[in-house]
Design an enzyme around this catalytic site. Sequence first.
Site, PDB file in Angstrom:
ATOM      1  N   VAL A 136      39.736  35.244  38.543  1.00  0.00           N
ATOM      2  CA  VAL A 136      40.985  36.000  38.552  1.00  0.00           C
ATOM      3  C   VAL A 136      41.184  36.641  37.185  1.00  0.00           C
ATOM      4  O   VAL A 136      40.941  36.031  36.141  1.00  0.00           O
ATOM      5  CB  VAL A 136      42.208  35.131  38.916  1.00  0.00           C
ATOM      6  CG1 VAL A 136      42.123  34.686  40.366  1.00  0.00           C
ATOM      7  CG2 VAL A 136      42.342  33.924  38.005  1.00  0.00           C
ATOM      8  N   LYS A 137      41.613  37.893  37.217  1.00  0.00           N
ATOM      9  CA  LYS A 137      41.939  38.620  35.994  1.00  0.00           C
ATOM     10  C   LYS A 137      43.451  38.668  35.847  1.00  0.00           C
ATOM     11  O   LYS A 137      44.162  38.983  36.793  1.00  0.00           O
ATOM     12  CB  LYS A 137      41.385  40.048  36.044  1.00  0.00           C
ATOM     13  CG  LYS A 137      41.780  40.897  34.829  1.00  0.00           C
ATOM     14  CD  LYS A 137      41.438  42.358  35.023  1.00  0.00           C
ATOM     15  CE  LYS A 137      41.925  43.189  33.836  1.00  0.00           C
ATOM     16  NZ  LYS A 137      41.764  44.634  34.044  1.00  0.00           N
ATOM     17  N   GLN A 138      43.920  38.355  34.653  1.00  0.00           N
ATOM     18  CA  GLN A 138      45.359  38.317  34.436  1.00  0.00           C
ATOM     19  C   GLN A 138      45.677  38.769  33.018  1.00  0.00           C
ATOM     20  O   GLN A 138      44.878  38.590  32.099  1.00  0.00           O
ATOM     21  CB  GLN A 138      45.888  36.889  34.649  1.00  0.00           C
ATOM     22  CG  GLN A 138      47.382  36.751  34.620  1.00  0.00           C
ATOM     23  CD  GLN A 138      48.086  37.665  35.612  1.00  0.00           C
ATOM     24  OE1 GLN A 138      48.511  38.755  35.250  1.00  0.00           O
ATOM     25  NE2 GLN A 138      48.171  37.217  36.874  1.00  0.00           N
TER      26      GLN A 138
END
Length: 358
Positions: free
Chosen positions: A240-242
Amino acid sequence: MALEKSSIEELLGNDADSLLSHVCETIPKEKLHIPSSTYVDDVWYHSDRGNRVLQNLQRILNHGRLGGTGYVSILPVDQGIEHSAGASFAKNPAYFDPENIVELAIEGGCNAVASTFGVLGAVSRKYAHKIPFLVKINHNELLTYPNSYDQIMFGSIEKAYDMGAAAVGATIYFGSEESSRQIVEVAKAFEKAHELGMATVLWCYTRNSAFKVDGTDYHASADLTGQANHLGVTIEADIVKQKLPTNNGGYLALNSGDSSYGKLDQRIYDELTTDHPIDLTRYQVANGYMGRAGLINSGGASGKDDFAQAVKTAVVNKRAGGMGLISGRKAFQRPMEEGIKLLNYIQDVYLNEEITIA
């Protein structure tokens, strides 16, 4: 030559002691699945991912300067759609040419290059076997008038597979009016990608004008972004990119007065987080199944202190238990030699064994 810890401290400036000496007392590191050379065997092997997915995940983790560490440095260049090509490449028109984008990722020692169907498709035969491709399958485009903010599909999973992609990426605007449709679309796409043997990466962004309360912007609050991450791993994003959290208390602010939104537990703020950036990011990691899905933080927009900011973000991500950085504009909106240097600075943080999990 890799950056020494003293050089990293110099770049961190007044934040050096706080970031490098901090001990996380909220969610202990012993509870996390921390990136390592055996991460695929230790974590993903036990999941329902097929052999070809594991192979592509291992291929990504083995590539570039960080190969074999369990950490990743990814170059993302989809801003030609997301922010318009002119606004993105005017600083450095060479990157209108897709080949220069891929060359920057290769010369910069990245684990993978993330871009659009068009960019990667234009040079796939020359480069798909030289660096793992991460094909972004949906985008928000800004040519519709007035501008609307939605993620729409730009191609098929089959096309990404035919291109030789190791992974596909997508964005969901969690909290937006369109989020329910986006969740369904991306969940189906990720299922197909896993079926064909590709890894999945989700940009878990929050978007709703209501997330700005009394002049404070909570789009990057730890509690809201943490929940976005949790929704992302629910549809089986491998990574996941955040955005790095800038504050906390989004749920609290949205539940003030007579309004009611979502669900919260005060222990999120009293026990599971503090105001320290590493602790806030640790909460993002925890929401990704305690690190079973890797957390990569974004590098953010280009500015005057790019090298220092990139190193700071990398230190926070690594010490929180994250898997790496995905940094684009700071790298490609400058001459290639400087872009390579910036990417290498990020990687040096993860290569430095003196910088450990908090």
